[in-house]
Design a protein around this motif. Structure first.
Motif, PDB file in Angstrom:
ATOM      1  N   ASP A 151      33.911 -30.317  45.906  1.00  0.00           N
ATOM      2  CA  ASP A 151      34.560 -31.552  45.464  1.00  0.00           C
ATOM      3  C   ASP A 151      34.563 -31.582  43.929  1.00  0.00           C
ATOM      4  O   ASP A 151      33.541 -31.850  43.297  1.00  0.00           O
ATOM      5  N   ARG A 152      35.708 -31.336  43.328  1.00  0.00           N
ATOM      6  CA  ARG A 152      35.803 -31.288  41.867  1.00  0.00           C
ATOM      7  C   ARG A 152      35.798 -32.674  41.223  1.00  0.00           C
ATOM      8  O   ARG A 152      35.488 -32.813  40.037  1.00  0.00           O
ATOM      9  N   GLN A 153      36.151 -33.700  41.996  1.00  0.00           N
ATOM     10  CA  GLN A 153      36.410 -35.013  41.405  1.00  0.00           C
ATOM     11  C   GLN A 153      35.224 -35.602  40.644  1.00  0.00           C
ATOM     12  O   GLN A 153      35.406 -36.172  39.553  1.00  0.00           O
TER      13      GLN A 153
ATOM     14  N   SER B  53      37.547 -25.608  49.891  1.00  0.00           N
ATOM     15  CA  SER B  53      37.612 -26.903  50.585  1.00  0.00           C
ATOM     16  C   SER B  53      36.273 -27.618  50.596  1.00  0.00           C
ATOM     17  O   SER B  53      36.224 -28.841  50.801  1.00  0.00           O
ATOM     18  N   LYS B  54      35.183 -26.899  50.406  1.00  0.00           N
ATOM     19  CA  LYS B  54      33.841 -27.487  50.432  1.00  0.00           C
ATOM     20  C   LYS B  54      33.391 -27.967  49.050  1.00  0.00           C
ATOM     21  O   LYS B  54      32.328 -28.589  48.923  1.00  0.00           O
TER      22      LYS B  54
ATOM     23  N   LYS C  73      43.948 -29.188  46.326  1.00  0.00           N
ATOM     24  CA  LYS C  73      43.583 -29.765  47.618  1.00  0.00           C
ATOM     25  C   LYS C  73      44.511 -29.264  48.725  1.00  0.00           C
ATOM     26  O   LYS C  73      44.056 -28.876  49.814  1.00  0.00           O
TER      27      LYS C  73
ATOM     28  N   ASP D  77      27.250 -28.832  46.514  1.00  0.00           N
ATOM     29  CA  ASP D  77      28.314 -29.063  47.493  1.00  0.00           C
ATOM     30  C   ASP D  77      28.277 -28.027  48.615  1.00  0.00           C
ATOM     31  O   ASP D  77      28.414 -28.367  49.806  1.00  0.00           O
TER      32      ASP D  77
ATOM     33  N   SER E 149      27.263 -28.273  52.746  1.00  0.00           N
ATOM     34  CA  SER E 149      28.192 -27.825  53.791  1.00  0.00           C
ATOM     35  C   SER E 149      27.609 -26.734  54.679  1.00  0.00           C
ATOM     36  O   SER E 149      28.278 -26.269  55.603  1.00  0.00           O
TER      37      SER E 149
ATOM     38  N   LYS F  13      26.528 -28.604  40.439  1.00  0.00           N
ATOM     39  CA  LYS F  13      27.374 -29.393  41.344  1.00  0.00           C
ATOM     40  C   LYS F  13      27.942 -28.528  42.471  1.00  0.00           C
ATOM     41  O   LYS F  13      27.939 -28.923  43.654  1.00  0.00           O
TER      42      LYS F  13
END
Length: 857
Positions: free
Chosen positions: A535-537, A532-533, A570, A612, A616, A608
């Motif tokens: 962000d693949r986008q 959840s922490k 997600k 991320d 977090s 990346k």
């Protein structure tokens, strides 16, 4: 042409500039009036012949150069025509010049075409390799992708043994060796059996031209292969059923299958019961039970590729073809680990690994040698030498190794720590393999067009890019060899000949593995928190934008992988239960993230993810390893016996105070401990599936491999919440035994759903292959069916295209030339009539009498 100047033509009409070069000096260029030497055989480069001089003629002039002399030589017989008669008349200069201009244009075109051919045949400079006879051979220079990233200085292709694993490289072995069948996803289904959705879909003929699958009365399965006729190995040995049998004997370890367990990373070897040559061109394999993926798994690059029988050691004398070490010596199969090497396994033959005498297959190319280079600290080449293919095996045995480490093709000098050998064949620690050279195998059914293939090593990514720009490199192949920025930069060069290609089909899935055996990630709730922490986008929209986003581990296009009702990543990451972040941060240590060095995309992805998680509040320690160290770290959990599911594995134990987590490795890089229990080397790891034809069946089977596959997913699936390790193993290994299509699909659906919901794999994208070629020298480009399959035999020199004028173009040229000749002839006819006093047309005359009459009026 000057009076008495004799025409000079290089043999084979290979045109040179007027100024003679070191490689092209004719008798004319030297200014000698002596009769020239006889032309050498085969039109060898660097020589030329001259027409004999006329009596008492002066020597041919260097000032005219080869170009003018050669053009006049071609024009002389043409100009000896009826038009020459016109040159004796004062007014005939027009048609003569026109005709000569036409002929000269044709000759210049021929000169340019021949010159282009010679320029291409000369190949590329660099590395000082073989600049004489080979200048006339067409060649392609390639920087390929390997399992370790780009092929860089310090990398090697190993002994090129078709029956063994690393350090042999897929791309090199695939050029030389072939199997019974091959994989081609572009082949229209339903395969040879004519039934869509059966095991031979996308499997095509190779060394077997056809096959038949039969179920036997005792529940076993038999495949009978009809072998491809008129095939020979590179050494002239005949391909037949006897050659197939001796190769299977070596791969499996003789009639007692002493080495069969070494190939248990997939189910093929375990399921195979027997094999025999039925007759000279019929080969039969019997499986102990129904085994659905047999043909797919026989198509992979190793280990079931065929070597010349002459290159194999003698099983009767106790040797087999493998290249493996154990306890500082060639490995002996048929022995138990405990008490090795003095503890034989009952019923097993004792066979010692010996390798192959040379890499000799049936493929479109045969390997010739390696160029081994030694440089000083400034990069100056101190020495270079050729290591012939029949020395590859000896050079790779010299490294030795302790314990259970991989074969190495490096050794150290006597003055260094770890000295093992002074063999002249050994690649020393201060040397590296600069090039690997292959030559086409004449008579191969694919009819390869490049005479030579040169695999060239470079210092780094920048050096590869520079070589593409300066024209010394013809092709970069493979997504592991080309960073995203390099692809964009080279593909957008203005006015150049570089062309970028991206495959339309998926080769595998990029994923982050979350280790279920790690104390920090030992529950699905903790793993979903980490997911959840992340962000693949931005990756999907940025560096991986040309790839296909993935929501499950395996591509739905792969067999059995279109699983219904799987949650998106997600939704999975947001589904309860999700652990609080303190369950991870309270351990007081960062998460260990392992990925490989020199692979550009892995570095970008890792950066990346680390960013991320850090944002977090989760600290991450990057552990960047070479390929072999990465594989060793993945096996550290197995313990000193290197066998899964035994007492010395790293594992979670239960006690009166609750579960005791597995312990982390304390060495760097992480390695399997010699004593005690195994250790956990990572929390997170970059990984990839294997793509077709491995996915999903072979890749799932590898997760249950007893001896450690060197992959992250085996340890990561060893501590699932919903299944014990033994239950997971039983379920995976039972998939291929299910004969009913519907029941088999249901079993895959259940297992793949379990893996998805356990949150062990965070898929990123479906990877697609890329390449950059120099289109002025390479034509017919296409991608292979798998990541390391380079179909060079389907490509050809771009110069071949330049000589193949379209039919319409040829017709146009002929019509145009004939038209010009007709006009020239008509003009000549008119001039001749004029000179003879019989003009074709009368001059316009004024009628003076009529004018006078008009005036009088």
């Amino acid at each position: 042409m000057a009076q008495g100047l004799r025409p000079c033509l290089p043999d084979g009409v290979r045109w040179e500039p007027a100024e003679p070069t070191r490689h092209h000096q004719t008798a004319c260029a030297r200014g000698s009036s002596a009769p020239p030497r006889a032309p050498p055989p085969h039109g060898r480069a660097g020589t030329a012949s001259c027409a004999s001089p006329r009596p008492n003629s002066p020597p041919c002039s260097r000032d005219h150069g080869v170009l003018r002399s050669s053009a006049d030589a071609l024009l002389s017989p043409i100009l000896s025509s009826p038009f020459q008669a016109m040159s004796q008349h004062p007014g005939s200069w027009g048609p003569k010049i026109l005709f000569k201009a036409i002929a000269l244009l044709l000759v210049v075109a021929l000169i340019e075409q021949a010159g282009a051919a010679k320029a291409h045949a000369r190949g590329h400079g660099g590395h000082g390799r073989r600049q004489t006879d080979e200048m006339l051979k067409t060649k392609i220079v390639i920087a390929p992708s390997t399992q370790s990233g780009p092929f860089l200085e310090g990398h090697d292709v190993g002994p090129m043994n078709p029956h063994s694993y690393r350090p042999n490289e897929f791309f090199a072995n695939d050029l030389v060796f072939e199997g019974l069948v091959a994989w081609d996803p572009d082949t229209p289904k339903p395969g040879i059996d004519g039934i869509r959705g059966t095991p031979d879909d996308s499997v095509v003929a190779s060394l077997a031209s056809s096959w038949k699958i039969e179920s036997m009365d005792d529940g076993k399965m038999k495949i009978t292969f009809q072998l491809t006729p008129d095939v020979t190995f590179h050494d002239g040995e005949k391909w037949d059923a006897a050659a197939a049998k001796i190769n299977f004997d070596h791969i499996m370890g003789g009639k007692t299958r002493s080495r069969g367990g070494f190939h248990d990373w997939y189910g093929l070897a375990a399921a195979m019961e027997s094999w025999r040559d039925v007759d000279s061109m019929t080969f039969e394999v019997v499986f102990a039970h129904y085994y659905e993926p047999a043909l797919r798994e026989l198509s992979v690059i190793r280990p079931f590729r065929m070597s010349s029988p002459k290159a194999l050691p003698s099983i009767d004398q106790g040797y087999i073809s493998c290249n493996d070490f154990k306890k500082n010596a060639p490995r002996i199969h048929g022995l138990k680990g405990g008490g090795y090497p003095d503890n034989p396994i009952p019923g097993k033959d004792i066979l010692t690994c010996s390798g192959v005498s040379a890499p000799i297959g049936t493929g479109p190319y045969k390997v010739v040698d390696k160029l081994v280079v030694k440089r000083d600290a400034t990069g100056t080449t101190l020495s270079s030498r050729s290591l012939p293919a029949n020395k590859f095996n000896a050079s790779c045995w010299q490294g030795g190794c302790g314990g259970n480490c991989a074969l190495t093709c490096k050794c150290v000098s006597a003055s260094e720590s770890g000295y093992t050998s002074t063999s002249p064949d050994c690649v020393m620690s201060d040397e590296f393999v600069s090039e690997v050279r292959f030559e086409k195998f004449d008579g191969h059914r694919s009819n390869p067009r490049f005479d030579q293939v040169i695999i060239r090593a470079y210092k780094n990514q920048q050096a590869i890019s520079d070589a593409m720009l300066d024209g010394s490199l013809d092709m970069m192949y493979g997504v592991g060899a080309i960073s995203p920025s390099t692809l964009i930069r080279l593909a957008t060069q203005e006015g150049g000949s570089l062309v970028a290609h991206r495959a339309s089909h998926v080769i595998n899935t990029r994923a982050i593995v979350l280790n279920s055996l790690s104390p920090a990630l030992d529950t699905p709730a903790k793993r979903k928190l980490v997911m959840s922490k992340i962000d693949r986008q931005p990756l999907i929209d940025g560096e991986l934008a040309e790839e296909k986003p993935a929501e499950a581990l395996f591509d739905p296009e792969m067999p059995y992988c279109d699983v219904p009702n799987l949650k998106s990543i997600k939704d999975l990451a947001d589904s309860a239960p999700i652990a609080p972040i303190t369950d991870i941060t309270s351990l007081g240590r960062p998460l260990r993230f392992i990925y490989k060095v020199d692979v550009p995309h892995e570095q970008i992805i890792a950066s990346k993810i680390i960013s991320d998680l850090y944002t977090s509040g989760i600290q991450v320690e990057p552990i960047v390893l070479a390929k072999d160290d990465y594989n060793a770290a993945m096996n550290s959990w197995l313990g000193p016996d290197w066998e899964a599911r035994t007492g010395d594995d790293a594992r979670v134990t239960n006690s009166s105070t609750g579960p005791t987590p597995a312990t982390y490795c304390t060495t760097s890089p992480p390695v399997n401990p010699d004593t005690g229990t195994g250790c956990v080397s990572f929390d997170l790891a970059y990984s990839e599936t294997w793509g077709p034809p491995y996915d999903p069946t072979s890749k799932l089977f590898d997760m249950t491999y007893e001896w450690g596959s060197g992959e992250a997913d085996a340890v990561a699936t060893s501590n699932l919440l919903s299944k014990t390790a033994d239950e997971f193993k039983t379920e995976v290994r039972g998939l291929s035994k299910i004969a009913g299509d519907a029941a088999r699909q249901a079993a895959y659906d259940s297992l793949l759903t379990t893996l998805h919901e356990e949150a062990v794999f965070l898929p990123l994208t479906r990877k697609k292959n890329v390449a950059i070629i120099n289109s002025s020298r390479v034509a017919g480009f296409q991608f292979g069916s798998s990541e390391f399959d380079m179909p060079i035999a389907a490509m050809y020199p771009a110069s071949d295209e330049s000589y193949q004028f379209p039919v319409g173009g040829i017709i146009g040229i002929v019509v145009g030339v004939l038209t010009l000749f007709g006009l020239a002839g008509a003009l000549g006819y008119l001039i001749v009539r004029e000179k003879r006093g019989k003009p074709a047309f009368s001059a316009l005359m004024q009628n003076d009498n009529q004018d006078a009459a008009n005036t009088a009026v």
